[in-house]
Design a protein around this motif. Sequence first.
Motif, PDB file in Angstrom:
ATOM      1  N   ASN A 170      43.947  39.070  50.553  1.00  0.00           N
ATOM      2  CA  ASN A 170      43.358  39.666  51.755  1.00  0.00           C
ATOM      3  C   ASN A 170      44.471  40.083  52.706  1.00  0.00           C
ATOM      4  OD1 ASN A 170      44.217  37.244  52.943  1.00  0.00           O
ATOM      5  ND2 ASN A 170      42.196  36.298  52.760  1.00  0.00           N
ATOM      6  N   ASP A 171      44.136  40.280  53.958  1.00  0.00           N
ATOM      7  CA  ASP A 171      45.114  40.764  54.939  1.00  0.00           C
ATOM      8  C   ASP A 171      45.950  39.650  55.554  1.00  0.00           C
ATOM      9  OD1 ASP A 171      44.549  43.520  54.783  1.00  0.00           O
ATOM     10  OD2 ASP A 171      42.774  43.277  56.037  1.00  0.00           O
ATOM     11  N   TYR A 172      45.810  38.427  55.057  1.00  0.00           N
ATOM     12  CA  TYR A 172      46.613  37.331  55.608  1.00  0.00           C
ATOM     13  C   TYR A 172      48.099  37.657  55.468  1.00  0.00           C
ATOM     14  CZ  TYR A 172      48.728  32.770  56.340  1.00  0.00           C
ATOM     15  OH  TYR A 172      49.511  31.740  56.806  1.00  0.00           O
ATOM     16  N   ARG A 173      48.850  37.449  56.549  1.00  0.00           N
ATOM     17  CA  ARG A 173      50.270  37.750  56.571  1.00  0.00           C
ATOM     18  C   ARG A 173      51.057  36.449  56.430  1.00  0.00           C
ATOM     19  NH1 ARG A 173      52.269  42.624  57.763  1.00  0.00           N
ATOM     20  NH2 ARG A 173      50.270  43.330  58.629  1.00  0.00           N
ATOM     21  N   LEU A 174      51.872  36.340  55.396  1.00  0.00           N
ATOM     22  CA  LEU A 174      52.592  35.107  55.117  1.00  0.00           C
ATOM     23  C   LEU A 174      53.567  34.758  56.230  1.00  0.00           C
ATOM     24  CD1 LEU A 174      53.359  35.671  51.326  1.00  0.00           C
ATOM     25  CD2 LEU A 174      51.775  33.979  52.275  1.00  0.00           C
ATOM     26  N   LYS A 175      53.706  33.458  56.475  1.00  0.00           N
ATOM     27  CA  LYS A 175      54.642  32.991  57.491  1.00  0.00           C
ATOM     28  C   LYS A 175      55.483  31.857  56.917  1.00  0.00           C
ATOM     29  CE  LYS A 175      51.330  29.829  59.712  1.00  0.00           C
ATOM     30  NZ  LYS A 175      50.255  30.003  58.734  1.00  0.00           N
ATOM     31  N   SER A 176      56.599  31.595  57.575  1.00  0.00           N
ATOM     32  CA  SER A 176      57.477  30.516  57.135  1.00  0.00           C
ATOM     33  C   SER A 176      56.715  29.196  57.138  1.00  0.00           C
ATOM     34  CB  SER A 176      58.682  30.411  58.074  1.00  0.00           C
ATOM     35  OG  SER A 176      59.558  29.390  57.656  1.00  0.00           O
ATOM     36  N   GLY A 177      56.896  28.433  56.056  1.00  0.00           N
ATOM     37  CA  GLY A 177      56.198  27.168  55.913  1.00  0.00           C
ATOM     38  C   GLY A 177      55.003  27.236  54.989  1.00  0.00           C
ATOM     39  N   ASP A 178      54.537  28.449  54.682  1.00  0.00           N
ATOM     40  CA  ASP A 178      53.438  28.600  53.729  1.00  0.00           C
ATOM     41  C   ASP A 178      53.927  28.314  52.312  1.00  0.00           C
ATOM     42  OD1 ASP A 178      51.507  29.399  55.576  1.00  0.00           O
ATOM     43  OD2 ASP A 178      51.919  31.546  55.305  1.00  0.00           O
ATOM     44  N   ILE A 179      53.019  27.853  51.471  1.00  0.00           N
ATOM     45  CA  ILE A 179      53.266  27.880  50.030  1.00  0.00           C
ATOM     46  C   ILE A 179      52.202  28.782  49.405  1.00  0.00           C
ATOM     47  CG2 ILE A 179      54.409  25.645  49.961  1.00  0.00           C
ATOM     48  CD1 ILE A 179      51.884  24.454  48.731  1.00  0.00           C
ATOM     49  N   VAL A 180      52.616  29.556  48.419  1.00  0.00           N
ATOM     50  CA  VAL A 180      51.715  30.558  47.845  1.00  0.00           C
ATOM     51  C   VAL A 180      51.794  30.516  46.328  1.00  0.00           C
ATOM     52  CG1 VAL A 180      53.496  32.347  48.142  1.00  0.00           C
ATOM     53  CG2 VAL A 180      51.108  33.023  47.817  1.00  0.00           C
ATOM     54  N   GLY A 181      50.633  30.540  45.696  1.00  0.00           N
ATOM     55  CA  GLY A 181      50.543  30.549  44.243  1.00  0.00           C
ATOM     56  C   GLY A 181      50.112  31.913  43.738  1.00  0.00           C
ATOM     57  N   PHE A 182      50.767  32.374  42.689  1.00  0.00           N
ATOM     58  CA  PHE A 182      50.402  33.628  42.013  1.00  0.00           C
ATOM     59  C   PHE A 182      49.967  33.307  40.588  1.00  0.00           C
ATOM     60  CE2 PHE A 182      53.854  34.844  44.990  1.00  0.00           C
ATOM     61  CZ  PHE A 182      53.138  35.720  45.799  1.00  0.00           C
ATOM     62  N   ASP A 183      48.779  33.727  40.226  1.00  0.00           N
ATOM     63  CA  ASP A 183      48.254  33.543  38.869  1.00  0.00           C
ATOM     64  C   ASP A 183      47.922  34.931  38.331  1.00  0.00           C
ATOM     65  OD1 ASP A 183      47.114  32.689  36.513  1.00  0.00           O
ATOM     66  OD2 ASP A 183      45.551  31.470  37.451  1.00  0.00           O
ATOM     67  N   ILE A 184      48.563  35.298  37.208  1.00  0.00           N
ATOM     68  CA  ILE A 184      48.485  36.669  36.705  1.00  0.00           C
ATOM     69  C   ILE A 184      48.017  36.684  35.257  1.00  0.00           C
ATOM     70  CG2 ILE A 184      49.849  38.714  36.101  1.00  0.00           C
ATOM     71  CD1 ILE A 184      51.630  38.108  38.460  1.00  0.00           C
ATOM     72  N   GLY A 185      47.070  37.577  34.971  1.00  0.00           N
ATOM     73  CA  GLY A 185      46.661  37.864  33.604  1.00  0.00           C
ATOM     74  C   GLY A 185      46.942  39.319  33.284  1.00  0.00           C
ATOM     75  N   VAL A 186      47.366  39.589  32.064  1.00  0.00           N
ATOM     76  CA  VAL A 186      47.683  40.955  31.621  1.00  0.00           C
ATOM     77  C   VAL A 186      47.053  41.189  30.251  1.00  0.00           C
ATOM     78  CG1 VAL A 186      49.569  42.387  30.712  1.00  0.00           C
ATOM     79  CG2 VAL A 186      49.806  41.280  32.943  1.00  0.00           C
ATOM     80  N   GLU A 187      46.519  42.386  30.073  1.00  0.00           N
ATOM     81  CA  GLU A 187      45.987  42.791  28.763  1.00  0.00           C
ATOM     82  C   GLU A 187      46.673  44.064  28.313  1.00  0.00           C
ATOM     83  OE1 GLU A 187      43.879  45.465  26.244  1.00  0.00           O
ATOM     84  OE2 GLU A 187      43.621  45.660  28.421  1.00  0.00           O
ATOM     85  N   ILE A 188      47.085  44.087  27.055  1.00  0.00           N
ATOM     86  CA  ILE A 188      47.627  45.300  26.459  1.00  0.00           C
ATOM     87  C   ILE A 188      47.230  45.328  24.983  1.00  0.00           C
ATOM     88  CG2 ILE A 188      49.890  44.234  25.985  1.00  0.00           C
ATOM     89  CD1 ILE A 188      51.136  47.013  26.575  1.00  0.00           C
ATOM     90  N   ASP A 189      46.631  46.445  24.577  1.00  0.00           N
ATOM     91  CA  ASP A 189      46.181  46.635  23.185  1.00  0.00           C
ATOM     92  C   ASP A 189      45.236  45.522  22.732  1.00  0.00           C
ATOM     93  OD1 ASP A 189      47.783  48.940  23.009  1.00  0.00           O
ATOM     94  OD2 ASP A 189      49.513  47.780  22.346  1.00  0.00           O
ATOM     95  N   GLY A 190      44.440  45.006  23.672  1.00  0.00           N
ATOM     96  CA  GLY A 190      43.449  43.989  23.311  1.00  0.00           C
ATOM     97  C   GLY A 190      43.983  42.577  23.214  1.00  0.00           C
ATOM     98  N   TRP A 191      45.222  42.355  23.630  1.00  0.00           N
ATOM     99  CA  TRP A 191      45.819  41.020  23.629  1.00  0.00           C
ATOM    100  C   TRP A 191      46.127  40.599  25.060  1.00  0.00           C
ATOM    101  CZ3 TRP A 191      45.762  38.426  19.154  1.00  0.00           C
ATOM    102  CH2 TRP A 191      45.672  39.170  17.967  1.00  0.00           C
ATOM    103  N   TYR A 192      46.040  39.290  25.308  1.00  0.00           N
ATOM    104  CA  TYR A 192      46.117  38.789  26.683  1.00  0.00           C
ATOM    105  C   TYR A 192      47.288  37.836  26.904  1.00  0.00           C
ATOM    106  CZ  TYR A 192      41.495  40.709  27.655  1.00  0.00           C
ATOM    107  OH  TYR A 192      40.441  41.570  27.844  1.00  0.00           O
TER     108      TYR A 192
END
Length: 252
Positions: free
Chosen positions: A82-104
């Motif tokens: 969303n529009d939340y703007r990161l600030k010092s002291g935050d911890i942030v997790g990124f979880d990513i999925g990718v598909e190519i040619d029917g494989w994940y």
Amino acid sequence: MSINIRNPKEIDCLRKPNRIVGETLNLLETRTKEGMTLLELDKIAEDFIRKNGARPAFKGLYGFPNAVCISVNSVIIHGIPNDYRLKSGDIVGFDIGVEIDGWYGDAAITMGVGDISEKDRQLIACAKDTLYEAIDQIKIGLRFKELSKIIEDAILKKGFVPLKGFCGHGIGRKPHEEPEIPNYLDGRGATSGPKIKEGMVFCLEPMICQLDGEPKILSDKWSVTSSDGLNGSHYEHTIAIVNGKPEILTEI
């Protein structure tokens, strides 16, 4: 329970999306700064994935609206950018999925923004270190329940608790396949259930809470926190069993 066994050609196909997952996470780790919004980071990731001829697998999956699950502070998994703007002291997790040619492919990291607390450093280290400690103990013939216990024991030893109700999983032609791999021993013992075999491909993803592992789903119907309301962390890799050993497909 039917767990897919992949041949070497199929595992080669799986290396492609998983490499892009790892590269995208590396990109986000370097681009994440104080003042950036979650939507800006989501766009950076989606543009990079598509530039590499792949598709963000989470976008539209089960109705999820964005390319990346971005989880800030007390949100452990499934945060909606969303529009939340990161600030010092935050911890942030990124979880990513990718598909190519029917494989994940699928992986996740948690990182700090600016100066974070010592407790949050320990929280992030718990998720990352537990993941690698578990991978180091993977071998053919180990039961998945034994692997869950290894993960749980490592988390508890570090003074934290696993998030309940969510788990690692198989992956391949679908983003989520059998088996389910909880981060805790679910049931009475670890001496039953399927064993790890050559050619299996699966995701391990320790999800860490501070005091209470009971999950709470927020009003957006996606974001998952702990019932204790405290910060959490999450790390994930996709692993293939190749020549009797675990190969981390998402490690770049």
